[in-house]
Write a protein that holds these residues in place. Structure first.
Motif, short mmCIF file in Angstrom:
data_model
loop_
_atom_site.label_atom_id
_atom_site.label_comp_id
_atom_site.label_asym_id
_atom_site.label_seq_id
_atom_site.Cartn_x
_atom_site.Cartn_y
_atom_site.Cartn_z
N GLN A 5 0.83 -1.21 0.00
CA GLN A 5 0.00 0.00 0.00
C GLN A 5 0.87 1.26 0.00
N ASN A 6 0.19 2.38 -0.29
CA ASN A 6 0.79 3.72 -0.17
C ASN A 6 2.09 3.85 -0.98
N TYR A 7 1.99 3.59 -2.27
CA TYR A 7 3.16 3.74 -3.14
C TYR A 7 3.55 5.20 -3.27
N SER A 11 8.79 3.69 -3.44
CA SER A 11 8.75 2.98 -2.17
C SER A 11 7.29 2.70 -1.84
N TRP A 12 7.07 1.82 -0.88
CA TRP A 12 5.71 1.44 -0.50
C TRP A 12 5.73 0.86 0.91
N ASP A 13 4.54 0.64 1.46
CA ASP A 13 4.39 0.02 2.77
C ASP A 13 3.89 -1.41 2.59
N SER A 14 4.61 -2.37 3.14
CA SER A 14 4.15 -3.76 3.18
C SER A 14 3.43 -3.96 4.51
N VAL A 15 2.16 -4.31 4.46
CA VAL A 15 1.35 -4.41 5.67
C VAL A 15 0.76 -5.81 5.81
N GLU A 65 1.24 -5.46 11.27
CA GLU A 65 2.65 -5.28 10.93
C GLU A 65 2.77 -4.37 9.72
N SER A 66 3.80 -3.54 9.73
CA SER A 66 4.03 -2.63 8.61
C SER A 66 5.51 -2.36 8.48
N SER A 67 6.00 -2.37 7.25
CA SER A 67 7.40 -2.05 7.00
C SER A 67 7.51 -1.28 5.69
N SER A 68 8.50 -0.42 5.58
CA SER A 68 8.70 0.38 4.38
C SER A 68 9.68 -0.34 3.46
N GLU A 69 9.29 -0.50 2.19
CA GLU A 69 10.13 -1.18 1.21
C GLU A 69 10.43 -0.21 0.07
N ASN A 70 11.42 -0.54 -0.77
CA ASN A 70 11.78 0.36 -1.85
C ASN A 70 12.38 -0.41 -3.01
N CYS A 71 12.41 0.25 -4.17
CA CYS A 71 13.02 -0.29 -5.38
C CYS A 71 13.55 0.89 -6.20
N TYR A 72 14.80 0.79 -6.68
CA TYR A 72 15.41 1.87 -7.43
C TYR A 72 16.10 1.33 -8.67
N ASN A 73 16.14 2.16 -9.71
CA ASN A 73 16.86 1.84 -10.94
C ASN A 73 17.88 2.94 -11.22
N ILE A 74 19.12 2.53 -11.45
CA ILE A 74 20.19 3.44 -11.85
C ILE A 74 20.68 2.98 -13.21
N SER A 75 20.50 3.81 -14.22
CA SER A 75 20.86 3.43 -15.59
C SER A 75 22.06 4.24 -16.06
N ASP A 120 21.41 -1.26 -16.61
CA ASP A 120 20.55 -0.79 -15.53
C ASP A 120 20.89 -1.57 -14.27
N ILE A 121 21.05 -0.86 -13.17
CA ILE A 121 21.27 -1.49 -11.87
C ILE A 121 19.97 -1.39 -11.09
N ASN A 122 19.30 -2.52 -10.92
CA ASN A 122 18.04 -2.57 -10.18
C ASN A 122 18.33 -3.04 -8.76
N THR A 123 17.96 -2.24 -7.78
CA THR A 123 18.27 -2.58 -6.40
C THR A 123 17.14 -2.12 -5.49
N GLY A 124 17.12 -2.65 -4.29
CA GLY A 124 16.08 -2.29 -3.34
C GLY A 124 16.06 -3.21 -2.15
N SER A 125 14.99 -3.13 -1.39
CA SER A 125 14.90 -3.88 -0.14
C SER A 125 14.40 -5.31 -0.34
#
Length: 217
Positions: free
Chosen positions: A66-68, A98-102, A113-123, A149-154
């Motif tokens: 949720q909450n992207y 980023s988003w909330d995993s609930v 339970e809730s945690s903040s997750e993320n995903c990033y791209n560096i090209s 492209d470097i795809n990285t995140g949590s």
């Protein structure tokens, strides 16, 4: 294939750019700063869930995203003019979300339970740009950028990796440059694509429209 793209990218970034022949213009260097849309990210990555968990069976815990929150594509680019109609250089682009995993138990609407997750791209993208229409104040061009492209995140992917390197390219179908002297404004229509196969797609048609300002020196 990914290793070949990585080698191509490194060579294109390290090899010196050839100088122009006699009559080289004084402002043969260009630096761009720009921003692009996040239509792909907002369309594909969005809130999941049924909305009302009070009507769901109790004893089951539902995991939703949720909450992207989206970061627009931000890029920097350097180009050098090789011919009056040809530029070569490289671009670095950054974007993500980023988003909330609930976790919500069935029979309630209470998040346990809730945690903040993320995903990033560096090209990182070496580029060639072709000016096919030129006047004193207006230019139209097309460009091709191919790199990695470097795809990285949590989160981890199906292979347990948090960071993956994949081939990336962006064909700029139409670009418009307007200005005079040292400062120019640019509008570009194209798209960013990064994928390893049909199941591992990191960007597809991302940054369809971008705007930038360029400085020539």
């Amino acid at each position: 294939m990914c290793k070949k793209f990585l080698l191509f990218t490194l060579l294109a970034l390290v090899l010196p750019v050839a100088r122009l022949s006699a009559g080289e213009p004084e402002k043969a260097n260009e630096f761009r700063l720009g921003i692009g849309d996040w239509i792909f990210e907002a369309s594909y990555f969005r809130t999941t869930g049924v909305g009302n968990y009070q009507d769901r069976p109790s004893g089951t815990v539902y995991h939703e995203k949720q909450n992207y929150r989206y970061i627009p594509h931000i890029f920097a680019e350097y180009n050098r003019q090789l011919r009056p109609w040809l530029w070569a250089g490289a671009q670095v682009d950054f974007g993500g979300f980023s988003w909330d995993s609930v976790s919500i138990p069935g029979g309630t609407n209470t998040i346990t339970e809730s945690s903040s997750e993320n995903c990033y791209n560096i090209s990182i993208l070496p580029s060639l740009r072709f000016d096919w229409f030129r006047t004193e104040y207006l230019k139209m061009y097309s460009a091709l950028r191919i790199g990695i492209d470097i795809n990285t995140g949590s989160e981890t992917d199906m292979f347990g990796k948090k960071t993956v390197v994949a081939p990336c390219f962006t064909p700029a179908v139409l670009g418009i440059t307007a200005g005079k002297g040292n400062i120019f404004g640019n509008l570009e229509i194209g798209g960013l694509y990064a994928l390893r196969n049909k199941n591992l797609v990191y960007m597809f048609g991302s940054r369809l429209i971008s705007a930038s300002i360029s400085f020539r020196f």
